[in-house]
Design a protein around this motif. Structure first.
Motif, PDB file in Angstrom:
ATOM      1  N   ASN A  75      11.479 -36.533 -14.838  1.00 40.67           N
ATOM      2  CA  ASN A  75      10.240 -37.027 -15.434  1.00 40.67           C
ATOM      3  C   ASN A  75       9.988 -38.472 -15.004  1.00 40.67           C
ATOM      4  O   ASN A  75      10.911 -39.186 -14.598  1.00 40.67           O
ATOM      5  CB  ASN A  75      10.308 -36.929 -16.955  1.00 40.67           C
ATOM      6  N   GLU A 151       5.952 -34.574 -11.201  1.00 42.60           N
ATOM      7  CA  GLU A 151       4.676 -34.678 -11.909  1.00 42.60           C
ATOM      8  C   GLU A 151       3.603 -35.282 -10.999  1.00 42.60           C
ATOM      9  O   GLU A 151       2.412 -35.082 -11.208  1.00 42.60           O
ATOM     10  CB  GLU A 151       4.827 -35.545 -13.159  1.00 42.60           C
ATOM     11  N   LEU A 162       5.459 -34.335 -20.815  1.00 38.28           N
ATOM     12  CA  LEU A 162       5.773 -33.966 -19.446  1.00 38.28           C
ATOM     13  C   LEU A 162       4.594 -33.219 -18.818  1.00 38.28           C
ATOM     14  O   LEU A 162       4.117 -32.216 -19.356  1.00 38.28           O
ATOM     15  CB  LEU A 162       7.026 -33.092 -19.411  1.00 38.28           C
ATOM     16  N   SER A 184      16.421 -36.266 -16.946  1.00 32.12           N
ATOM     17  CA  SER A 184      15.429 -36.781 -17.882  1.00 32.12           C
ATOM     18  C   SER A 184      15.779 -38.206 -18.283  1.00 32.12           C
ATOM     19  O   SER A 184      16.919 -38.498 -18.659  1.00 32.12           O
ATOM     20  CB  SER A 184      15.389 -35.893 -19.138  1.00 32.12           C
ATOM     21  N   ARG A 229      11.522 -27.723 -14.880  1.00 31.42           N
ATOM     22  CA  ARG A 229      10.740 -28.341 -15.954  1.00 31.42           C
ATOM     23  C   ARG A 229      11.274 -27.939 -17.326  1.00 31.42           C
ATOM     24  O   ARG A 229      11.363 -28.773 -18.240  1.00 31.42           O
ATOM     25  CB  ARG A 229       9.270 -27.954 -15.826  1.00 31.42           C
TER      26      ARG A 229
END
Length: 268
Positions: A75, A151, A162, A184, A229
């Motif tokens: 992320n 992303e 997210l 993360s 994800r």
């Protein structure tokens, strides 16, 4: 401005000592050994953390990082994310960066010294070229792993939800049969934000179970991206639950003080 002034005031001796070498490496990285370049950048960032950033990294799942070359995907909530990644890893990594980074003082030199690749997010051809360039660099040096933020841009506060992933980010892994390591961060945005002024900044980092080539062999990149994800989302939920207690403990804050300084409270 207060934080940037502190970084300049307390960090300038380290910048003066180490940055000239980083700047030299950035101009012709191919002329210098990869490990030497990475250690120099990492050493500079660690010195700046001690003098200026005051981060406490709380790392989980480091045993999930396979030996050898891999693709890290995670992320992206802050400009500080790549800096944090260099500080916590013990292997050379490059980054897939937006083209704007190439014109940023300091960030540009650091990125180029680390064999990073730049991409124009508004140009599909640029994405294809960047992935091909990234693949070439990894084929040429098996010591080099890469970090990608799929992303495609930073997630925004207050919840830093997210965003959907760009499946194309995973093509280099499938072409080279690399392990994919989802990770993360939580919440790196506070380090440079003028809304937070902690004594110590807890940054949680979780490395989830890697997605190995044999797991994704029959999957397309969209399915792979969703798998990564989901693992990152699961890690974020656990991190969110711990955040308030960490801010309180590391800073010695009372319940009342913590309520005042913590803008993004864990969900009930």
């Amino acid at each position: 401005m207060i934080k940037m002034a502190r970084i300049v005031f307390f960090g300038w001796p380290h910048i003066l000592c180490r940055f000239p070498k980083v700047n030299t490496y950035s101009k012709h990285p191919e002329d210098y050994d990869l490990d030497v370049r990475f250690r120099q950048v990492k050493g500079l960032l660690e010195k700046l953390n001690k003098s200026s950033f005051h981060i406490d990294f709380l790392i989980e799942g480091k045993e999930n990082i396979p030996e050898g070359q891999c693709l890290f995907v995670g992320n992206h909530a802050s400009l500080f994310d790549p800096v944090a990644m260099v500080m916590i890893l013990d292997r050379p990594v490059g980054f897939l960066c937006k083209k704007e980074v190439a014109s940023m003082p300091f960030a540009s030199q650091v990125a180029k010294a680390l064999d990073s690749t730049f991409i124009d997010r508004d140009d599909l051809r640029s994405e294809i070229t960047a992935i091909a360039n990234l693949e070439k660099k990894m084929r040429n040096d098996k010591r080099l792993s890469y970090v990608i933020f799929p992303e495609g841009t930073r997630s925004k506060g207050p919840d830093f939800k997210l965003l959907p992933f760009h499946p194309g980010s995973f093509k280099v892994a499938t072409r080279l049969s690399l392990p994919i390591v989802p990770f993360s961060f939580y919440l790196t945005d506070r380090i440079l934000s003028q809304h937070y002024h902690y004594k110590r900044y807890p940054v949680q980092v979780t490395f989830a179970k890697p997605i190995l080539p044999e797991e994704y062999d029959n999957l397309d990149t969209r399915a792979i991206s969703e798998m990564a994800r989901e693992r990152i989302l699961a890690a974020q939920e656990k991190q969110r639950e711990k955040d308030r207690g960490l801010v309180m403990r590391l800073n010695g804050y009372s319940e009342k003080k913590t309520d005042k300084v913590l803008h993004y409270l864990p969900k009930k």
